[in-house]
Write an enzyme that holds these catalytic residues in place. Structure first.
Site, short mmCIF file in Angstrom:
data_model
loop_
_atom_site.label_atom_id
_atom_site.label_comp_id
_atom_site.label_asym_id
_atom_site.label_seq_id
_atom_site.Cartn_x
_atom_site.Cartn_y
_atom_site.Cartn_z
CD GLU A 54 0.19 0.38 0.30
OE1 GLU A 54 0.69 1.14 1.14
OE2 GLU A 54 0.86 -0.16 -0.61
CD GLU A 105 0.77 -4.33 -2.10
OE1 GLU A 105 0.29 -3.24 -1.73
OE2 GLU A 105 1.98 -4.59 -2.07
CG HIS A 128 -0.22 -2.13 2.72
ND1 HIS A 128 0.39 -1.59 3.82
CD2 HIS A 128 0.79 -2.53 1.89
CE1 HIS A 128 1.70 -1.65 3.68
NE2 HIS A 128 1.97 -2.21 2.52
#
Length: 988
Positions: free
Chosen positions: A388, A422, A425
């Site tokens: 990420e 992701e 994140h």
């Protein structure tokens, strides 16, 4: 992938810097012993000799110290300039011996596993030149430093870098440092044991002042999956290369000298020089580019980043193309991939949902996305599903590229959840970062939880959080967390080598389960309010778990609910495992029937449950009571003690009680025998009554699957199939296996024939992007059970599909069941089919198709073909590097290949460990995947012997593997005979 201290480097356990330094060993100069025989007549002479000796010794010591300083400085300087790895090691050994150079230097902060915290970075000015012809790069970094405590040492991280000296240190103002602002470097050396480099100055740095350290370096672009590494792909038979970074958790130090701990946040400016045929990407947009120079090189300068941790810094050099979109707020989103993948539209789906997800998270967290752009980069190989990096998230191709013509609903779901994870994140991890790795679950647990919440936002009919979360997260992690080899979700981490071990399913899945439990206790509105306060208070900084508990408790108090979240959650995060809660109807004549006794104890597999009576939890237990015609509203009971009595409403002999509604709590529930009988009766008589109300039991025991033929819902079948596959791995090599497989097929047959096979082909109205997910997944589940356990009609259909494909060279197999058909065909048909699938694996460009074709090759019952596949995977570039592990694991899942995979794993362990050992998550996956199917005494002894001789360096993976195999063997001893006796009884 995916702690707050006022002073960088301070530790969570409260030890101050001086306490850490006190542990350092001070090496004292050695003195030579002399044995002197004294004669009475020589006393005076002896006294004069002693006086002379003292004088001579003092002169000698002074001269030797001066010589050592000069010689040491010269040697260090020469070694530093040569920069070889061998000389770096010798520098480190000299650093270890330097404890005799004054009291301050004797402290030796480089001996500690953590950086000393006396200086901290404010900004990095990083300039790199990348040479893709010989896979090297060079650069220099200017680090703006703030001195926190007076020190002569600058200690930072490097690993595998050739550091070119001299280095320079400048004061903030010329008048504050003699010599035009330059600080004299006394000496410098590497300390490889802790991957540190030490700069020793002649004069102290002063607190509250700013300095600048400049270092030049060069290194190789490695052919591995960490640091700054290279990869390749083929376009029209031409091999092309790219290079990309993977810095989490401790690999930024492989690419540039830095303070490589998450608490040392700073801003970054990057200038990257590369050949003009390539493009360069980084966290921020390109601010300016130079025209191509005579050597064909261009330099891209990227905008300055916000404050961020080193492990989120990222860059890539590639000749990919991209598609882009833009949010309503003006954030540019681009997806970069191989030119043919972009041209085919394989990245369009991920690009589309990313735009929607940025809006979803901004609305949910009430915090804007912080950067002007977000790039998604699809690379051919990567150690993880994705990383990420802020503004430049990197994905392995299989987890982001989707071809709607050939991809199944399951594959679409997988891609969706990786992207959802992701993007989460960008807030939990990038914007607010854990202070230290002990609380990595603060980012990974949240991202894993929001995989299901965010996917429900995109596709509400999938109902992920209430259904798949239970089977794929809660039940799975409870299997691991019920082992005695488990560990608390928050672990103390000291050595850099121990950091990788915290990235396991306990951090991801238990973290997600605990967050889900907490969200349900608080309620949606207060949960969101607490998260908003947490993110706003710690944005661009670091936070620890206590910071989160504080904000969530404040949110609760704002509505008059005085619950100490920290006190409650510390029991769940600082203790391993979870409780089993036993609910018993009142048997006492002194109390009416609407009272129940509730007790808790630590749940462990294969152990006496009361083996650890010291563990207790604060348990939010939801309960409901009902009978054949009605069910009460759920109520919440807090369980604090080992045993308590509670009132739950009027009950009689026909009333059942159900605890942990929707399984929102991270614990198991058990009942008295009478209550179990009532629940079983309810399931058999009217299962929909419980299921439609959302009141599912903890699992579907084998004894209860007799009701499944009438079950129309996906989740009970999915839960049952997972339990059946667990039994299958224990029984599939036993002599009486057919008793088990026949029993399963009898339960599956009627619903399988009713649902049938999908009739739509690729591109039809039932296309994966429009299909009813629940219906397709139930149909898929039934076909998988039927083919796996030997349904003849299922086998004939699979063989017919494969035969038609081979004869027509047109693949008419519906995408949602291709993996089942491919595997079944390979297992039943001859070697020519294996060769056909192998050829298709190499010729297809669709990454989802490539993956299931590779898995199908592991389904053969031909040992020669399986062994060939294993060897080709490891010793050639025909199989992507990250897929080698999956090949070995899938061969091991095949009963015909189990011994072969286990033998191959042991023989190739040194190669496998060298390749994947540093990426501990991959190593743990390999160890667990290969060993979880072992279940004989012989295999258990082989595992013990192998661990004893070779099983080092894989964190907790070996103890966990040993405990699982011991449990498998124990099950055979204790239950197999009884189990088969039960199966021989007539069904009623």
């Amino acid at each position: 992938m995916g702690l707050n201290d006022s002073s960088p480097g301070a530790m969570r356990n409260g030890r101050a810097l001086s306490d850490q330094w006190a542990d350092s060993v001070v090496v004292r100069p050695r003195t030579t012993e002399r044995h002197i025989t004294v004669h009475k007549r020589l006393v005076l002479g002896f006294a004069l000799s002693i006086l002379t000796l003292i004088v001579v010794t003092v002169v000698a010591v002074v001269l030797s110290v001066r010589y050592e300083e000069c010689g040491g400085r010269d040697r260090d300087g020469a070694a530093g300039e040569s920069g070889s790895r061998g000389s770096a090691k010798s520098n480190g050994s000299r650093g270890e011996r330097s404890g005799d150079r004054g009291d301050e230097e004797a402290v030796q902060p480089w001996r500690n596993s953590r950086l000393p915290g006396t200086v901290r970075p404010r900004h990095y000015d990083l300039r790199l030149a990348v040479n893709m012809d010989n896979f090297t790069f060079s650069g220099d970094v200017g680090i703006e430093l703030e001195c926190v405590n007076a020190t002569r040492f600058i200690v930072l991280h490097t690993d595998r870098l050739e550091v070119r000296w001299p280095a320079w240190v400048f004061g903030e103002h010329k008048e504050k440092a003699p010599g035009g602002g330059a600080m004299r470097v006394h000496r410098h050396f590497a300390y490889p044991a802790n991957q540190m480099y030490v700069v020793v100055l002649h004069r102290e740095l002063k607190p509250m002042r700013v300095y600048r350290l400049k270092v030049s370096f060069n290194a190789a672009i490695e052919d591995e999956l960490l640091g700054f590494f290279r990869s390749s792909y083929t376009v029209q038979r031409e091999k092309r290369y790219l290079a990309v970074t993977q810095f989490s958790p401790t690999h930024a130090r492989k690419a540039f000298p830095c303070f490589d701990e998450p608490v040392y946040k700073a801003t970054f400016s990057l200038a990257l020089r590369h050949d003009a045929q390539y493009s360069a990407l980084s966290n921020m947009p390109v601010e300016s580019s130079t025209p191509p120079q005579e050597d064909g090189g261009v330099t891209d300068r990227f905008a300055r980043t916000p404050r961020m941790s080193t492990y989120y810094v990222a860059w890539a050099v590639c000749n990919f193309t991209y598609r882009e979109t833009q949010t309503d707020d003006g954030v540019t989103i681009r997806l970069y991939a191989r030119p043919d993948a972009i041209a085919s539209g394989a990245g369009d789906y991920a690009l589309h949902i990313t735009k929607r997800l940025l809006g979803f998270y901004q609305d949910y967290f009430k915090v804007q996305y912080s950067l002007p752009k977000l790039d998604l980069l699809a690379v051919p190989k990567h150690p993880y599903a994705a990383m990420e990096n802020w503004g430049l998230s990197v994905f392995v191709e299989q987890k982001i590229l989707l071809d709607a013509e050939v991809s199944s609903a399951s594959y679409q779901m997988e891609v969706t959840m990786v992207v959802v994870h992701e993007i989460c994140h960008q807030w939990f991890g990038d914007l607010v970062t854990p202070v230290w790795w002990e609380d990595v679950w603060l980012k990974e647990g949240f991202a894993h939880f929001f995989e299901y919440v965010g996917t429900d936002f995109l596709f509400p009919k999938w109902n992920m959080e209430k259904q798949r979360f239970l089977t794929d997260v809660l039940h799975e992690v409870m299997l691991l967390d019920g082992l005695s080899s488990s560990h608390p979700i928050s672990q103390e981490v000291e050595q850099a080598a121990d950091i990788d071990r915290v990235f396991d399913w306990i951090a991801y899945k238990k973290g997600a389960a605990l967050i889900r439990m907490l969200a349900n206790v608080m309620g949606q509105t207060l949960f969101q309010k607490g998260l908003n306060d947490y993110l706003l208070s710690h944005m661009y900084g670091n936070a620890a778990r206590d910071d989160l508990w504080s904000k969530l408790s404040q949110a609760m108090r704002s509505e008059g609910r005085d619950i100490d979240i920290g006190q409650m959650m510390d029991r769940w995060t600082l203790q391993m495992g979870y409780p089993v809660v036993t609910i018993s109807k009142n048997q006492s004549e002194q109390l009416p029937t609407h009272y129940v006794t509730i007790s808790q104890e630590h749940f462990l597999y294969g152990q006496e449950l009361r083996s650890n009576n010291s563990l207790q939890w604060q348990i939010p237990l939801t309960v409901a009571v009902g009978n054949a015609s009605s069910v009460s509203a759920e109520s919440l009971i807090w369980v604090h003690n080992r045993s308590e009595t509670h009132r739950v409403g009027q009950m009689d002999d026909t009333t059942w009680l159900l605890g942990n509604i929707n399984q929102t709590g991270y614990f198991r529930v058990n009942y008295d025998i009478q209550n179990w009988k009532l629940l079983i009766q309810q399931l058999h008589n009217n299962p929909q009554f419980i299921i439609l109300a959302g009141y599912l039991p903890q699992g579907v025991p084998l004894q209860l699957i007799g009701y499944l033929p009438a079950e129309p819902s996906f989740l009970p079948w999915h839960s049952a199939s997972r339990a059946l596959y667990q039994l299958d791995k224990l029984l599939d090599r036993t002599d009486e296996y057919s008793l088990f497989s026949d029993y399963v097929l009898k339960q599956v047959a009627s619903r399988y024939h009713q649902m049938g096979w999908p009739t739509n082909g690729p591109g039809g109205e039932g296309n994966v992007l429009q299909a009813s997910y629940q219906t397709e997944e139930l149909q898929r589940e039934l076909i998988m059970l039927a083919c796996s356990f030997g349904n003849k009609q299922c086998h004939r259909q699979a063989v017919a599909y494969i035969s038609d494909w081979i004869s027509s060279n047109k693949n008419r197999i519906p995408p949602n069941i291709r993996d089942i058909v491919y595997c079944t065909g390979v297992s039943l048909m001859d070697e020519d089919v294996w060769e056909f699938i192998w050829m298709k694996f190499h010729s297809t460009n669709a990454v989802s198709e490539k993956r299931i074709l590779l898995e199908a090759l592991t389904c053969s019952d031909n040992s020669f073909l399986l062994n060939r596949l294993l060897n080709l995977s490891l010793t050639s570039d025909l199989v992507p590097e990250q897929d080698v592990i999956d090949v070995i694991i899938h061969v091991g899942r095949n009963p015909q290949g189990r011994n072969l995979a286990w033998k191959y794993f042991r023989e190739k362990w040194d190669i496998l460990n060298a390749r994947y050992g540093e990426a501990l998550f991959m190593n743990s996956k390999l160890i667990g995947g290969v060993t979880e199917f072992l279940n004989t005494e012989k295999e258990l002894n082989e595992l013990k012997d192998f661990i004893k001789s070779s099983g080092v360096g894989a964190g907790p993976a070996w103890p966990r593997a040993l405990e699982i195999v011991e449990g498998n063997v124990r099950w055979h001893h204790l239950h197999r005979r009884q189990f088969y006796q039960w199966l021989r009884k007539p069904l009623n």
